[in-house]
Design an enzyme around this catalytic site. Structure first.
Site, PDB file in Angstrom:
ATOM      1  N   ASP A  37       0.860  -1.192   0.000  1.00  0.00           N
ATOM      2  CA  ASP A  37       0.000   0.000   0.000  1.00  0.00           C
ATOM      3  C   ASP A  37       0.895   1.240   0.000  1.00  0.00           C
ATOM      4  OD1 ASP A  37      -3.292   0.073   1.171  1.00  0.00           O
ATOM      5  OD2 ASP A  37      -2.198   1.946   0.858  1.00  0.00           O
ATOM      6  N   ASP A  62       3.644   1.451  -4.561  1.00  0.00           N
ATOM      7  CA  ASP A  62       2.673   2.107  -5.431  1.00  0.00           C
ATOM      8  C   ASP A  62       2.435   1.166  -6.613  1.00  0.00           C
ATOM      9  OD1 ASP A  62       1.344   3.615  -7.354  1.00  0.00           O
ATOM     10  OD2 ASP A  62       2.314   5.484  -6.726  1.00  0.00           O
ATOM     11  N   TYR A 154     -13.255   5.407 -13.887  1.00  0.00           N
ATOM     12  CA  TYR A 154     -13.320   4.218 -13.021  1.00  0.00           C
ATOM     13  C   TYR A 154     -14.027   3.061 -13.734  1.00  0.00           C
ATOM     14  CZ  TYR A 154     -14.410   1.728  -8.590  1.00  0.00           C
ATOM     15  OH  TYR A 154     -14.537   0.806  -7.569  1.00  0.00           O
ATOM     16  N   LYS A 158     -12.336  -0.482 -14.530  1.00  0.00           N
ATOM     17  CA  LYS A 158     -12.875  -1.698 -13.920  1.00  0.00           C
ATOM     18  C   LYS A 158     -13.370  -2.678 -14.987  1.00  0.00           C
ATOM     19  CE  LYS A 158     -12.314  -1.089  -9.473  1.00  0.00           C
ATOM     20  NZ  LYS A 158     -11.187  -1.800  -8.822  1.00  0.00           N
TER      21      LYS A 158
HETATM   22  N1  LIG Z   1     -16.231   0.157  -1.474  1.00  0.00           N
HETATM   23  C1  LIG Z   1     -16.984  -0.182  -2.503  1.00  0.00           C
HETATM   24  O1  LIG Z   1     -18.206  -0.010  -2.502  1.00  0.00           O
HETATM   25  C2  LIG Z   1     -16.363  -0.819  -3.715  1.00  0.00           C
HETATM   26  C3  LIG Z   1     -17.212  -1.273  -4.721  1.00  0.00           C
HETATM   27  C4  LIG Z   1     -16.668  -1.870  -5.850  1.00  0.00           C
HETATM   28  C5  LIG Z   1     -15.294  -2.018  -5.954  1.00  0.00           C
HETATM   29  N2  LIG Z   1     -14.494  -1.556  -4.961  1.00  0.00           N
HETATM   30  C6  LIG Z   1     -13.059  -1.741  -5.137  1.00  0.00           C
HETATM   31  O2  LIG Z   1     -12.516  -2.407  -4.023  1.00  0.00           O
HETATM   32  C7  LIG Z   1     -11.147  -2.010  -3.845  1.00  0.00           C
HETATM   33  C8  LIG Z   1     -10.935  -1.533  -2.420  1.00  0.00           C
HETATM   34  O3  LIG Z   1     -11.762  -0.403  -2.215  1.00  0.00           O
HETATM   35  P1  LIG Z   1     -12.093   0.183  -0.756  1.00  0.00           P
HETATM   36  O4  LIG Z   1     -13.516   0.591  -0.789  1.00  0.00           O
HETATM   37  O5  LIG Z   1     -11.595  -0.725   0.301  1.00  0.00           O
HETATM   38  O6  LIG Z   1     -11.211   1.532  -0.833  1.00  0.00           O
HETATM   39  P2  LIG Z   1     -10.324   2.279   0.254  1.00  0.00           P
HETATM   40  O7  LIG Z   1     -10.100   3.638  -0.255  1.00  0.00           O
HETATM   41  O8  LIG Z   1     -10.930   2.113   1.619  1.00  0.00           O
HETATM   42  O9  LIG Z   1      -8.952   1.445   0.214  1.00  0.00           O
HETATM   43  C9  LIG Z   1      -8.123   1.465  -0.913  1.00  0.00           C
HETATM   44  C10 LIG Z   1      -6.684   1.204  -0.503  1.00  0.00           C
HETATM   45  O10 LIG Z   1      -5.868   1.272  -1.693  1.00  0.00           O
HETATM   46  C11 LIG Z   1      -4.703   2.010  -1.394  1.00  0.00           C
HETATM   47  N3  LIG Z   1      -4.149   2.614  -2.619  1.00  0.00           N
HETATM   48  C12 LIG Z   1      -4.627   3.644  -3.349  1.00  0.00           C
HETATM   49  N4  LIG Z   1      -3.812   3.940  -4.375  1.00  0.00           N
HETATM   50  C13 LIG Z   1      -2.775   3.052  -4.310  1.00  0.00           C
HETATM   51  C14 LIG Z   1      -1.609   2.829  -5.089  1.00  0.00           C
HETATM   52  N5  LIG Z   1      -1.334   3.594  -6.157  1.00  0.00           N
HETATM   53  N6  LIG Z   1      -0.771   1.808  -4.742  1.00  0.00           N
HETATM   54  C15 LIG Z   1      -1.039   1.043  -3.662  1.00  0.00           C
HETATM   55  N7  LIG Z   1      -2.129   1.215  -2.869  1.00  0.00           N
HETATM   56  C16 LIG Z   1      -2.982   2.201  -3.192  1.00  0.00           C
HETATM   57  C17 LIG Z   1      -5.163   3.070  -0.392  1.00  0.00           C
HETATM   58  O11 LIG Z   1      -4.073   3.619   0.331  1.00  0.00           O
HETATM   59  C18 LIG Z   1      -6.114   2.251   0.465  1.00  0.00           C
HETATM   60  O12 LIG Z   1      -5.446   1.623   1.539  1.00  0.00           O
HETATM   61  C19 LIG Z   1     -10.876  -0.932  -4.905  1.00  0.00           C
HETATM   62  O13 LIG Z   1     -10.268  -1.520  -6.045  1.00  0.00           O
HETATM   63  C20 LIG Z   1     -12.269  -0.445  -5.245  1.00  0.00           C
HETATM   64  O14 LIG Z   1     -12.327   0.131  -6.522  1.00  0.00           O
HETATM   65  C21 LIG Z   1     -14.987  -0.953  -3.850  1.00  0.00           C
END
Ligand SMILES: NC(=O)c1ccc[n+]([C@@H]2O[C@H](COP(=O)([O-])OP(=O)(O)OC[C@H]3O[C@@H](n4cnc5c(N)ncnc54)[C@H](O)[C@@H]3O)[C@@H](O)[C@H]2O)c1
Length: 246
Positions: A37, A62, A154, A158
């Site tokens: 992360d 990253d 996005y 996706k």
């Molecule tokens: N929460 C939802 O409703 C939802 C729905 C569909 C898909 N998703 C997907 O699930 C995944 C997790 O989402 P979440 O809701 O837990 O988000 P979140 O923002 O709570 O967590 C995302 C994490 O990714 C890390 N991150 C961001 N950019 C980064 C990079 N360049 N390199 C490494 N780490 C990086 C952030 O620091 C964070 O810890 C994502 O891919 C998101 O698109 C989430």
């Protein structure tokens, strides 16, 4: 006996939200892993919570940077052994309508999600094909299936992850490496809690089950795809949405 006893994993974006829940689930099932992360503070906290660096090691990585992804994977293998599971979960949003979206916001979102997942899939597949086994799980979104207003960046990224998953699955299946994807719907995490209440309510109205999902309900499906329970599945895309946009 855990479903991932002795397995070594890398989970990107595991410092918080869905990724952290995936890491918790994997550790509970016997895996040791790297939390990859860019959030050092949350990453260190996650490492402590999960039992320390001997079980779950935070590595600053990253996902846009292929060398950093390769290095995080090498750290996992040096510390714990041959890589068995890689989850491409890191993500962020920069929502706005296409008319107002900057090129930077398009490029950044595509870079983190699509290029990031490609970096992770490529590095993981390289290692796993050497071992003759492995499971890669890519976190897409229902936004990539239907397209969402305000998310041309996005949704494109996706949807791209679905194509990446299927193409990669075909390339590496003969080496014992499986590649699958999950499309979550609305899940309560720091990412979605930042959305205005009005948007939450619009989304909730579309969910037949009448509620948002919990991170643990995504993590359990990721566990299924990461474990031998899904040993005959590759190139699959599983919707975990409470029935939303089915
Ligand atoms: N929460 C939802 O409703 C939802 C729905 C569909 C898909 N998703 C997907 O699930 C995944 C997790 O989402 P979440 O809701 O837990 O988000 P979140 O923002 O709570 O967590 C995302 C994490 O990714 C890390 N991150 C961001 N950019 C980064 C990079 N360049 N390199 C490494 N780490 C990086 C952030 O620091 C964070 O810890 C994502 O891919 C998101 O698109 C989430």
């Amino acid at each position: 006996m855990g479903l991932l006893d002795g397995r070594v994993a890398v989970v990107t974006g595991a410092a918080q939200g869905i990724g952290l829940e995936i890491a918790r689930t994997f550790v509970r099932e016997g895996a040791r892993l790297v939390i990859a992360d860019v959030n050092d503070e949350a990453g260190a906290k996650a490492q402590d919570e999960l039992g320390g660096a001997g079980v779950a090691r935070y590595v600053r990585c990253d996902v846009r940077d292929s060398a950093a992804v390769r290095s995080a994977t090498e750290i996992a293998e040096d510390a714990f052994g041959p890589l068995g599971v890689f989850v491409n979960n890191a993500g962020m949003t920069r929502d706005s309508t296409m008319r107002k979206m900057s090129e930077q916001d398009f490029d950044d979102v595509v870079a983190v999600h699509l290029k990031g997942a490609w970096n992770g899939t490529r590095v993981a597949a390289d290692r796993m094909r050497e071992h003759g086994a492995g499971a890669i799980v890519n976190i897409s979104s229902i936004s990539g299936k239907v397209g969402m207003v305000g998310q041309t960046n996005y949704s494109a990224a996706k949807a791209g992850i679905v194509g990446l998953t299927k193409a990669a699955a075909k390339e590496v299946a003969f080496r014992g490496v499986r590649v699958n994807a999950v499309q979550p719907g609305l899940v309560r995490t720091p990412m979605t809690e930042a959305m205005p209440e009005r948007i939450w309510e619009q989304k909730m109205a579309d969910i037949p089950m009448g509620r948002a999902g919990e991170p643990s309900e995504i993590a359990s499906v990721v566990l299924f795809l990461a474990s031998d329970l899904s040993s005959y599945m590759t190139g699959a895309v599983l919707e975990v949405t409470g029935g939303r946009l089915m």
